[in-house]
Write an enzyme that holds these catalytic residues in place. Structure first.
Site, short mmCIF file in Angstrom:
data_model
loop_
_atom_site.label_atom_id
_atom_site.label_comp_id
_atom_site.label_asym_id
_atom_site.label_seq_id
_atom_site.Cartn_x
_atom_site.Cartn_y
_atom_site.Cartn_z
N PRO A 163 0.83 -1.21 0.00
CA PRO A 163 0.00 0.00 0.00
C PRO A 163 0.86 1.26 0.00
O PRO A 163 1.96 1.29 0.56
CB PRO A 163 -0.80 -0.12 1.31
CG PRO A 163 -0.73 -1.55 1.69
CD PRO A 163 0.58 -2.06 1.19
N THR A 222 2.34 2.87 -2.48
CA THR A 222 3.50 2.96 -3.38
C THR A 222 3.15 3.61 -4.71
O THR A 222 4.00 3.67 -5.60
CB THR A 222 4.09 1.57 -3.63
OG1 THR A 222 3.05 0.66 -4.02
CG2 THR A 222 4.76 1.04 -2.37
N GLY A 223 1.92 4.09 -4.89
CA GLY A 223 1.58 4.84 -6.09
C GLY A 223 0.92 4.05 -7.18
O GLY A 223 0.90 4.50 -8.33
N LYS A 224 0.34 2.89 -6.87
CA LYS A 224 -0.25 2.05 -7.91
C LYS A 224 -1.46 2.73 -8.55
O LYS A 224 -1.56 2.81 -9.78
CB LYS A 224 -0.66 0.70 -7.31
CG LYS A 224 0.48 -0.09 -6.69
CD LYS A 224 0.03 -1.44 -6.21
CE LYS A 224 -0.96 -1.34 -5.07
NZ LYS A 224 -0.40 -0.71 -3.86
N SER A 281 12.48 -18.86 3.68
CA SER A 281 13.74 -18.13 3.52
C SER A 281 14.54 -17.99 4.81
O SER A 281 15.63 -17.43 4.80
CB SER A 281 13.46 -16.74 2.95
OG SER A 281 12.62 -16.00 3.81
N LYS A 313 13.90 -7.19 0.99
CA LYS A 313 14.73 -7.62 2.12
C LYS A 313 16.03 -6.83 2.19
O LYS A 313 16.45 -6.40 3.26
CB LYS A 313 15.02 -9.11 2.01
CG LYS A 313 13.79 -10.00 2.16
CD LYS A 313 14.12 -11.46 1.95
CE LYS A 313 12.90 -12.34 2.11
NZ LYS A 313 13.18 -13.76 1.87
#
Length: 811
Positions: free
Chosen positions: A378, A380-382, A700, A743
């Site tokens: 959320p 991030t400018g989508k 991971s 990460k």
């Protein structure tokens, strides 16, 4: 008129005067009064300032309804009332008054805006013995006439009888009935001024007779008029009323509405088969008329929708790549990969349009493009970058939020047979903006649900399929509508929750989040100027230095995007605006962490930081969520026991399996790792991942768990300046994982500059921003022994090759 005076009241101080408009109060009455005028408010406040319980006021009626009462505009006789309750509302007061005694005011004086008067109590004249019989007869007559009058007014008879029966004395009876009787103010005032109870009751009886006669006459007139109006006259009358009401509301009659709809359908440039269907239903509407069938209104609404949809209205595409790049850079900072993908998308459309020779080829060139899916955390400018694409193309923009949609009708609409049926959100948006080729953003497609009402995700399959959407049929419309020219862009936070058939129709563009440097520039160039403007501040009135912005980013936000950062800057601007508006300061300069703390309070976020020193059994791993990447410290402890193995930290099944794989690897290679073979048999092993309230899962963490475990078993400290990630196998192979960019950015933010990654993830390093990649050192490993050697500061760990498994032979 005779007055009787008591000696007690002239000794009372003068009382504040409460002037009443269109209201006359009588002794013995308790009633609420609303006070809102300035002089009456002052009078009440003067009465309330009296010490003790003696909060009395002289309530008297005005001769007229003047807004500003004067002494000459007040009657001379009123009541002394005690204020029993006070409630404030807005700028006024709600009082409850108990009217104690009738009183006269010989004069009125006004001091400091408060009208006051010395009041003299007026008692009822004493009854003469010969008046007792007449008064009893009058009382019965007044009670009966009061019940009759109330019955004509619609009050229940039993309630009326109970009311008049509860009055004990003649004075109480006449005062209560006079107060509730619908009389003009002068006539009520005249009743109040009569001191003889017998005379006052006779006057009240006359008023009751007169009011009953008026009400009965009104009822006779109404009955006569209703009888004279026959059925035909009544119908004509009602139709005339209906026409008058429709005219006042701006509505049309049936024929005018049908003619208007026919004109709209002709101008809508409908396809031939759709125009034919619409005309057929319009003819049905004309035959039935609006009053004769409930279906008429449904038909009219449906025809309005058909006429209002943009069947042929479209905007022309203006694909200018330089202008598109300028718009994207103007609206968004960073996101280089996403901008490149958008420009590639626009370039392909431009070339296709240039090669199209006919309108049909042009339409096919437009409809055959991919469906872009903007995927990322959320903030991030989508959604906003999709709006920028609409600006770059010169198209209209529609946003359809699908978060939580669980009904297929959200996409396809309801059938006309349902009450309150409407088209789906797609056609609603197209009708609203009036173009058949807008940019439609399907927001939050990963949060679609399914229920017994259908699956909206399945309905989207047709909408997003270029081979099918040129004839999309909404359930409400029941006619094919061409969606092939619509540019659909989808947004989502998680790939895993998008239905696979739906995801297969999309081409994802990843929004990985912003680096701290990018957030810093976004705050400086976009967010801070916007918040200044919203708070009415000029640039010189609020200055925030780069140091302060960095402190806000690290101490008050924890996200991959910039939504919380904008909210925090907004809070900073509002606090500065309040101080400037109050005159405390002329301008605010936020330059250091102390300035930020003074305005926003203490920092709310505690980011994980690298360990200060090397220690056995603690390794630094990396993880990412929808809020971005971060580091975590995996702890391993070995203690005397029976060889038990414990995993804590609210770990998922995959992480638990990684921990067991790490333990099995350590047991299989105990000798090579320098771990006495009997230690694992006589020791319990505990692996813990802190923040136990947060669920964790994923493969991971295998390398991190193995390093922490081997460190705890061997007593060798783990380097605190290195972060690691990767999946492991029982043979010690390090497998690739996802989320490398997020990460690594999280580790960089935490102050770690050496990163250990699976060698197969080397290609993912190209996704890192150049400034981040240049400041880090990466160690790419294929096996766990390489990771252990690097993290435990060993030259190498040589492990024996595993024995070859026997091959199965056919018998």
């Amino acid at each position: 008129m005779r007055f009787a005076q008591r000696p007690a009241m002239p000794e009372r101080r003068s009382l504040p005067v409460l002037s009443l408009r269109d209201t006359v109060l009588f002794p013995g009455i308790a009633t609420p009064i609303t006070v809102g005028r300035l002089k009456t408010l002052r009078a009440v406040e003067a009465a309330l300032r009296v010490e003790g319980e003696d909060k009395r006021i002289f309530a008297v009626a005005q001769r007229d309804a003047a807004e500003e009462p004067t002494a000459s505009g007040l009657f001379s006789i009123g009541v002394i009332a005690r204020i029993t309750q006070v409630q404030r509302f807005g700028s006024g007061l709600q009082l409850v008054l108990y009217c104690e005694r009738r009183a006269a005011a010989p004069r009125y004086t006004e001091v400091d805006g408060v009208i006051r008067a010395p009041v003299i109590e007026l008692a009822d004249l004493p009854l003469r013995p010969e008046e007792d019989g007449a008064l009893e007869a009058l009382s019965r007559e007044v009670r009966e006439r009061a019940v009759e009058y109330g019955r004509h007014r619609g009050a229940p008879e039993d309630v009326l009888k109970q009311f008049v029966g509860s009055m004990y004395g003649p004075a109480e009876l006449v005062n209560h009935i006079a107060f509730y009787l619908d009389l003009p103010t002068p006539e009520k005032q005249a009743l109040l001024e009569i001191l003889s109870t017998e005379e006052r009751m006779r006057s009240l009886a006359l008023h009751l007779y007169r009011q009953i006669g008026i009400v009965e006459t009104q009822e006779k007139i109404r009955t006569t008029v209703e009888e004279e109006l026959g059925e035909r006259q009544r119908e004509i009358y009602l139709r005339e009323q209906l026409r008058a009401i429709q005219k006042e509301l701006g509505e049309e009659d049936d024929e005018n509405a049908a003619a208007r709809l026919e004109h709209k359908l002709q101008r809508a440039n409908l396809p031939a088969e759709i125009l034919q269907e619409a005309r057929r239903d319009l003819a049905r509407l004309r035959r039935m008329g609006r009053e004769t069938s409930p279906e008429a209104q449904v038909l009219m609404t449906w025809l309005e929708w058909v006429a209002d949809l943009p069947w042929s209205q479209r905007t022309d595409d203006h694909v200018d790549l330089d202008r598109a790049r300028a718009i994207l850079d103007e609206d968004h900072y960073g996101l280089g990969d996403v901008k490149d993908r958008v420009l590639e998308f626009l370039a392909v459309r431009k070339l296709r349009l240039e090669q199209a020779r006919s309108e049909g080829e042009r339409s096919r060139a437009i409809s055959r493009g991919p469906i872009l899916l903007f995927l990322g955390p959320p903030g991030t400018g989508k959604t906003s970058i999709a709006e920028s694409i609409a600006r770059a193309l010169g198209r209209k923009y529609v946003r359809v939020s699908l978060g939580g949609a669980r009904d297929e009708a959200d996409i396809r609409g309801h059938r006309r047979t349902y009450v309150g049926a409407m088209p789906g959100r797609i056609l609603q948006g197209i009708k609203r903006i009036g173009s058949k080729n807008p940019v439609i953003v399907l927001d939050e497609v990963d949060k679609l649900g399914a229920s017994y009402q259908g699956d909206p995700g399945a309905a989207l399959l047709e909408v997003l399929d270029p081979a099918q959407n040129d004839g999309f049929v909404d359930h409400y419309l029941g006619l094919p509508f061409d969606l092939s020219e619509v540019l659909f862009i989808c947004t989502a936070n998680f790939r895993e929750t998008i239905p696979p058939p739906l995801f297969d129709r999309m081409e994802p563009a990843l929004f990985a989040g912003y680096t701290e440097q990018e957030k810093h520039e976004i705050a400086r160039k976009y967010l801070l100027p916007r918040q200044r403007k919203e708070c009415g501040l000029r640039e010189e009135q609020l200055r925030v230095t780069g140091t302060a912005i960095g402190g806000i980013i690290s101490g008050y936000t924890r996200e991959a995007g910039v939504r919380q950062l904008e909210r925090t800057l907004g809070a900073l601007a509002r606090k500065a605006a309040r101080r400037i508006a109050a005159g405390e300061i002329e301008r605010a300069v936020v330059g250091a962490d102390d300035d930020v703390k003074e305005l926003l309070g203490r920092a709310r976020m505690r980011l994980e930081r690298r360990l200060q020193y090397d220690q056995p059994g603690v390794a630094t791993g990396m993880y990412y969520t929808q809020m971005g990447g971060d580091i975590m410290h995996v702890e391993a402890s070995v203690m005397p026991g029976k060889g038990d193995f414990v995993l804590t930290g609210q770990l998922g099944d995959v992480m638990k399996e990684s921990g067991r794989a790490a333990l099995s690897y350590a047991r299989a290679h105990a000798a090579e790792l320098g771990v006495p073979s009997d230690r694992l048999q006589r020791r319990d092993v505990h692996i813990h991942v802190p923040a136990g309230a947060v669920p964790k899962d994923g493969p991971s963490a295998g390398v991190t768990m193995a390093v922490a475990l081997v460190s705890a078993l061997s007593g060798r400290p783990v380097r605190s300046d290195i972060a690691m990630t990767g999946e492991i196998t029982l043979r010690g192979t390090v497998l690739p994982i996802g989320g490398i960019k997020e990460k690594v950015l999280g580790a960089h933010r935490a102050g770690i500059f050496e990163i250990l990654l699976p060698a197969d993830n080397e290609a993912d390093l190209d996704d890192l921003p150049a400034e981040v990649r240049s400041s880090l050192e990466f160690y790419l490993v294929n096996t766990l022994d390489e990771a252990l050697a690097r993290c435990l500061r060993l030259r190498s760990i040589r492990l024996e090759a595993p024995e070859e498994m026997p091959h199965a032979r056919a018998s």
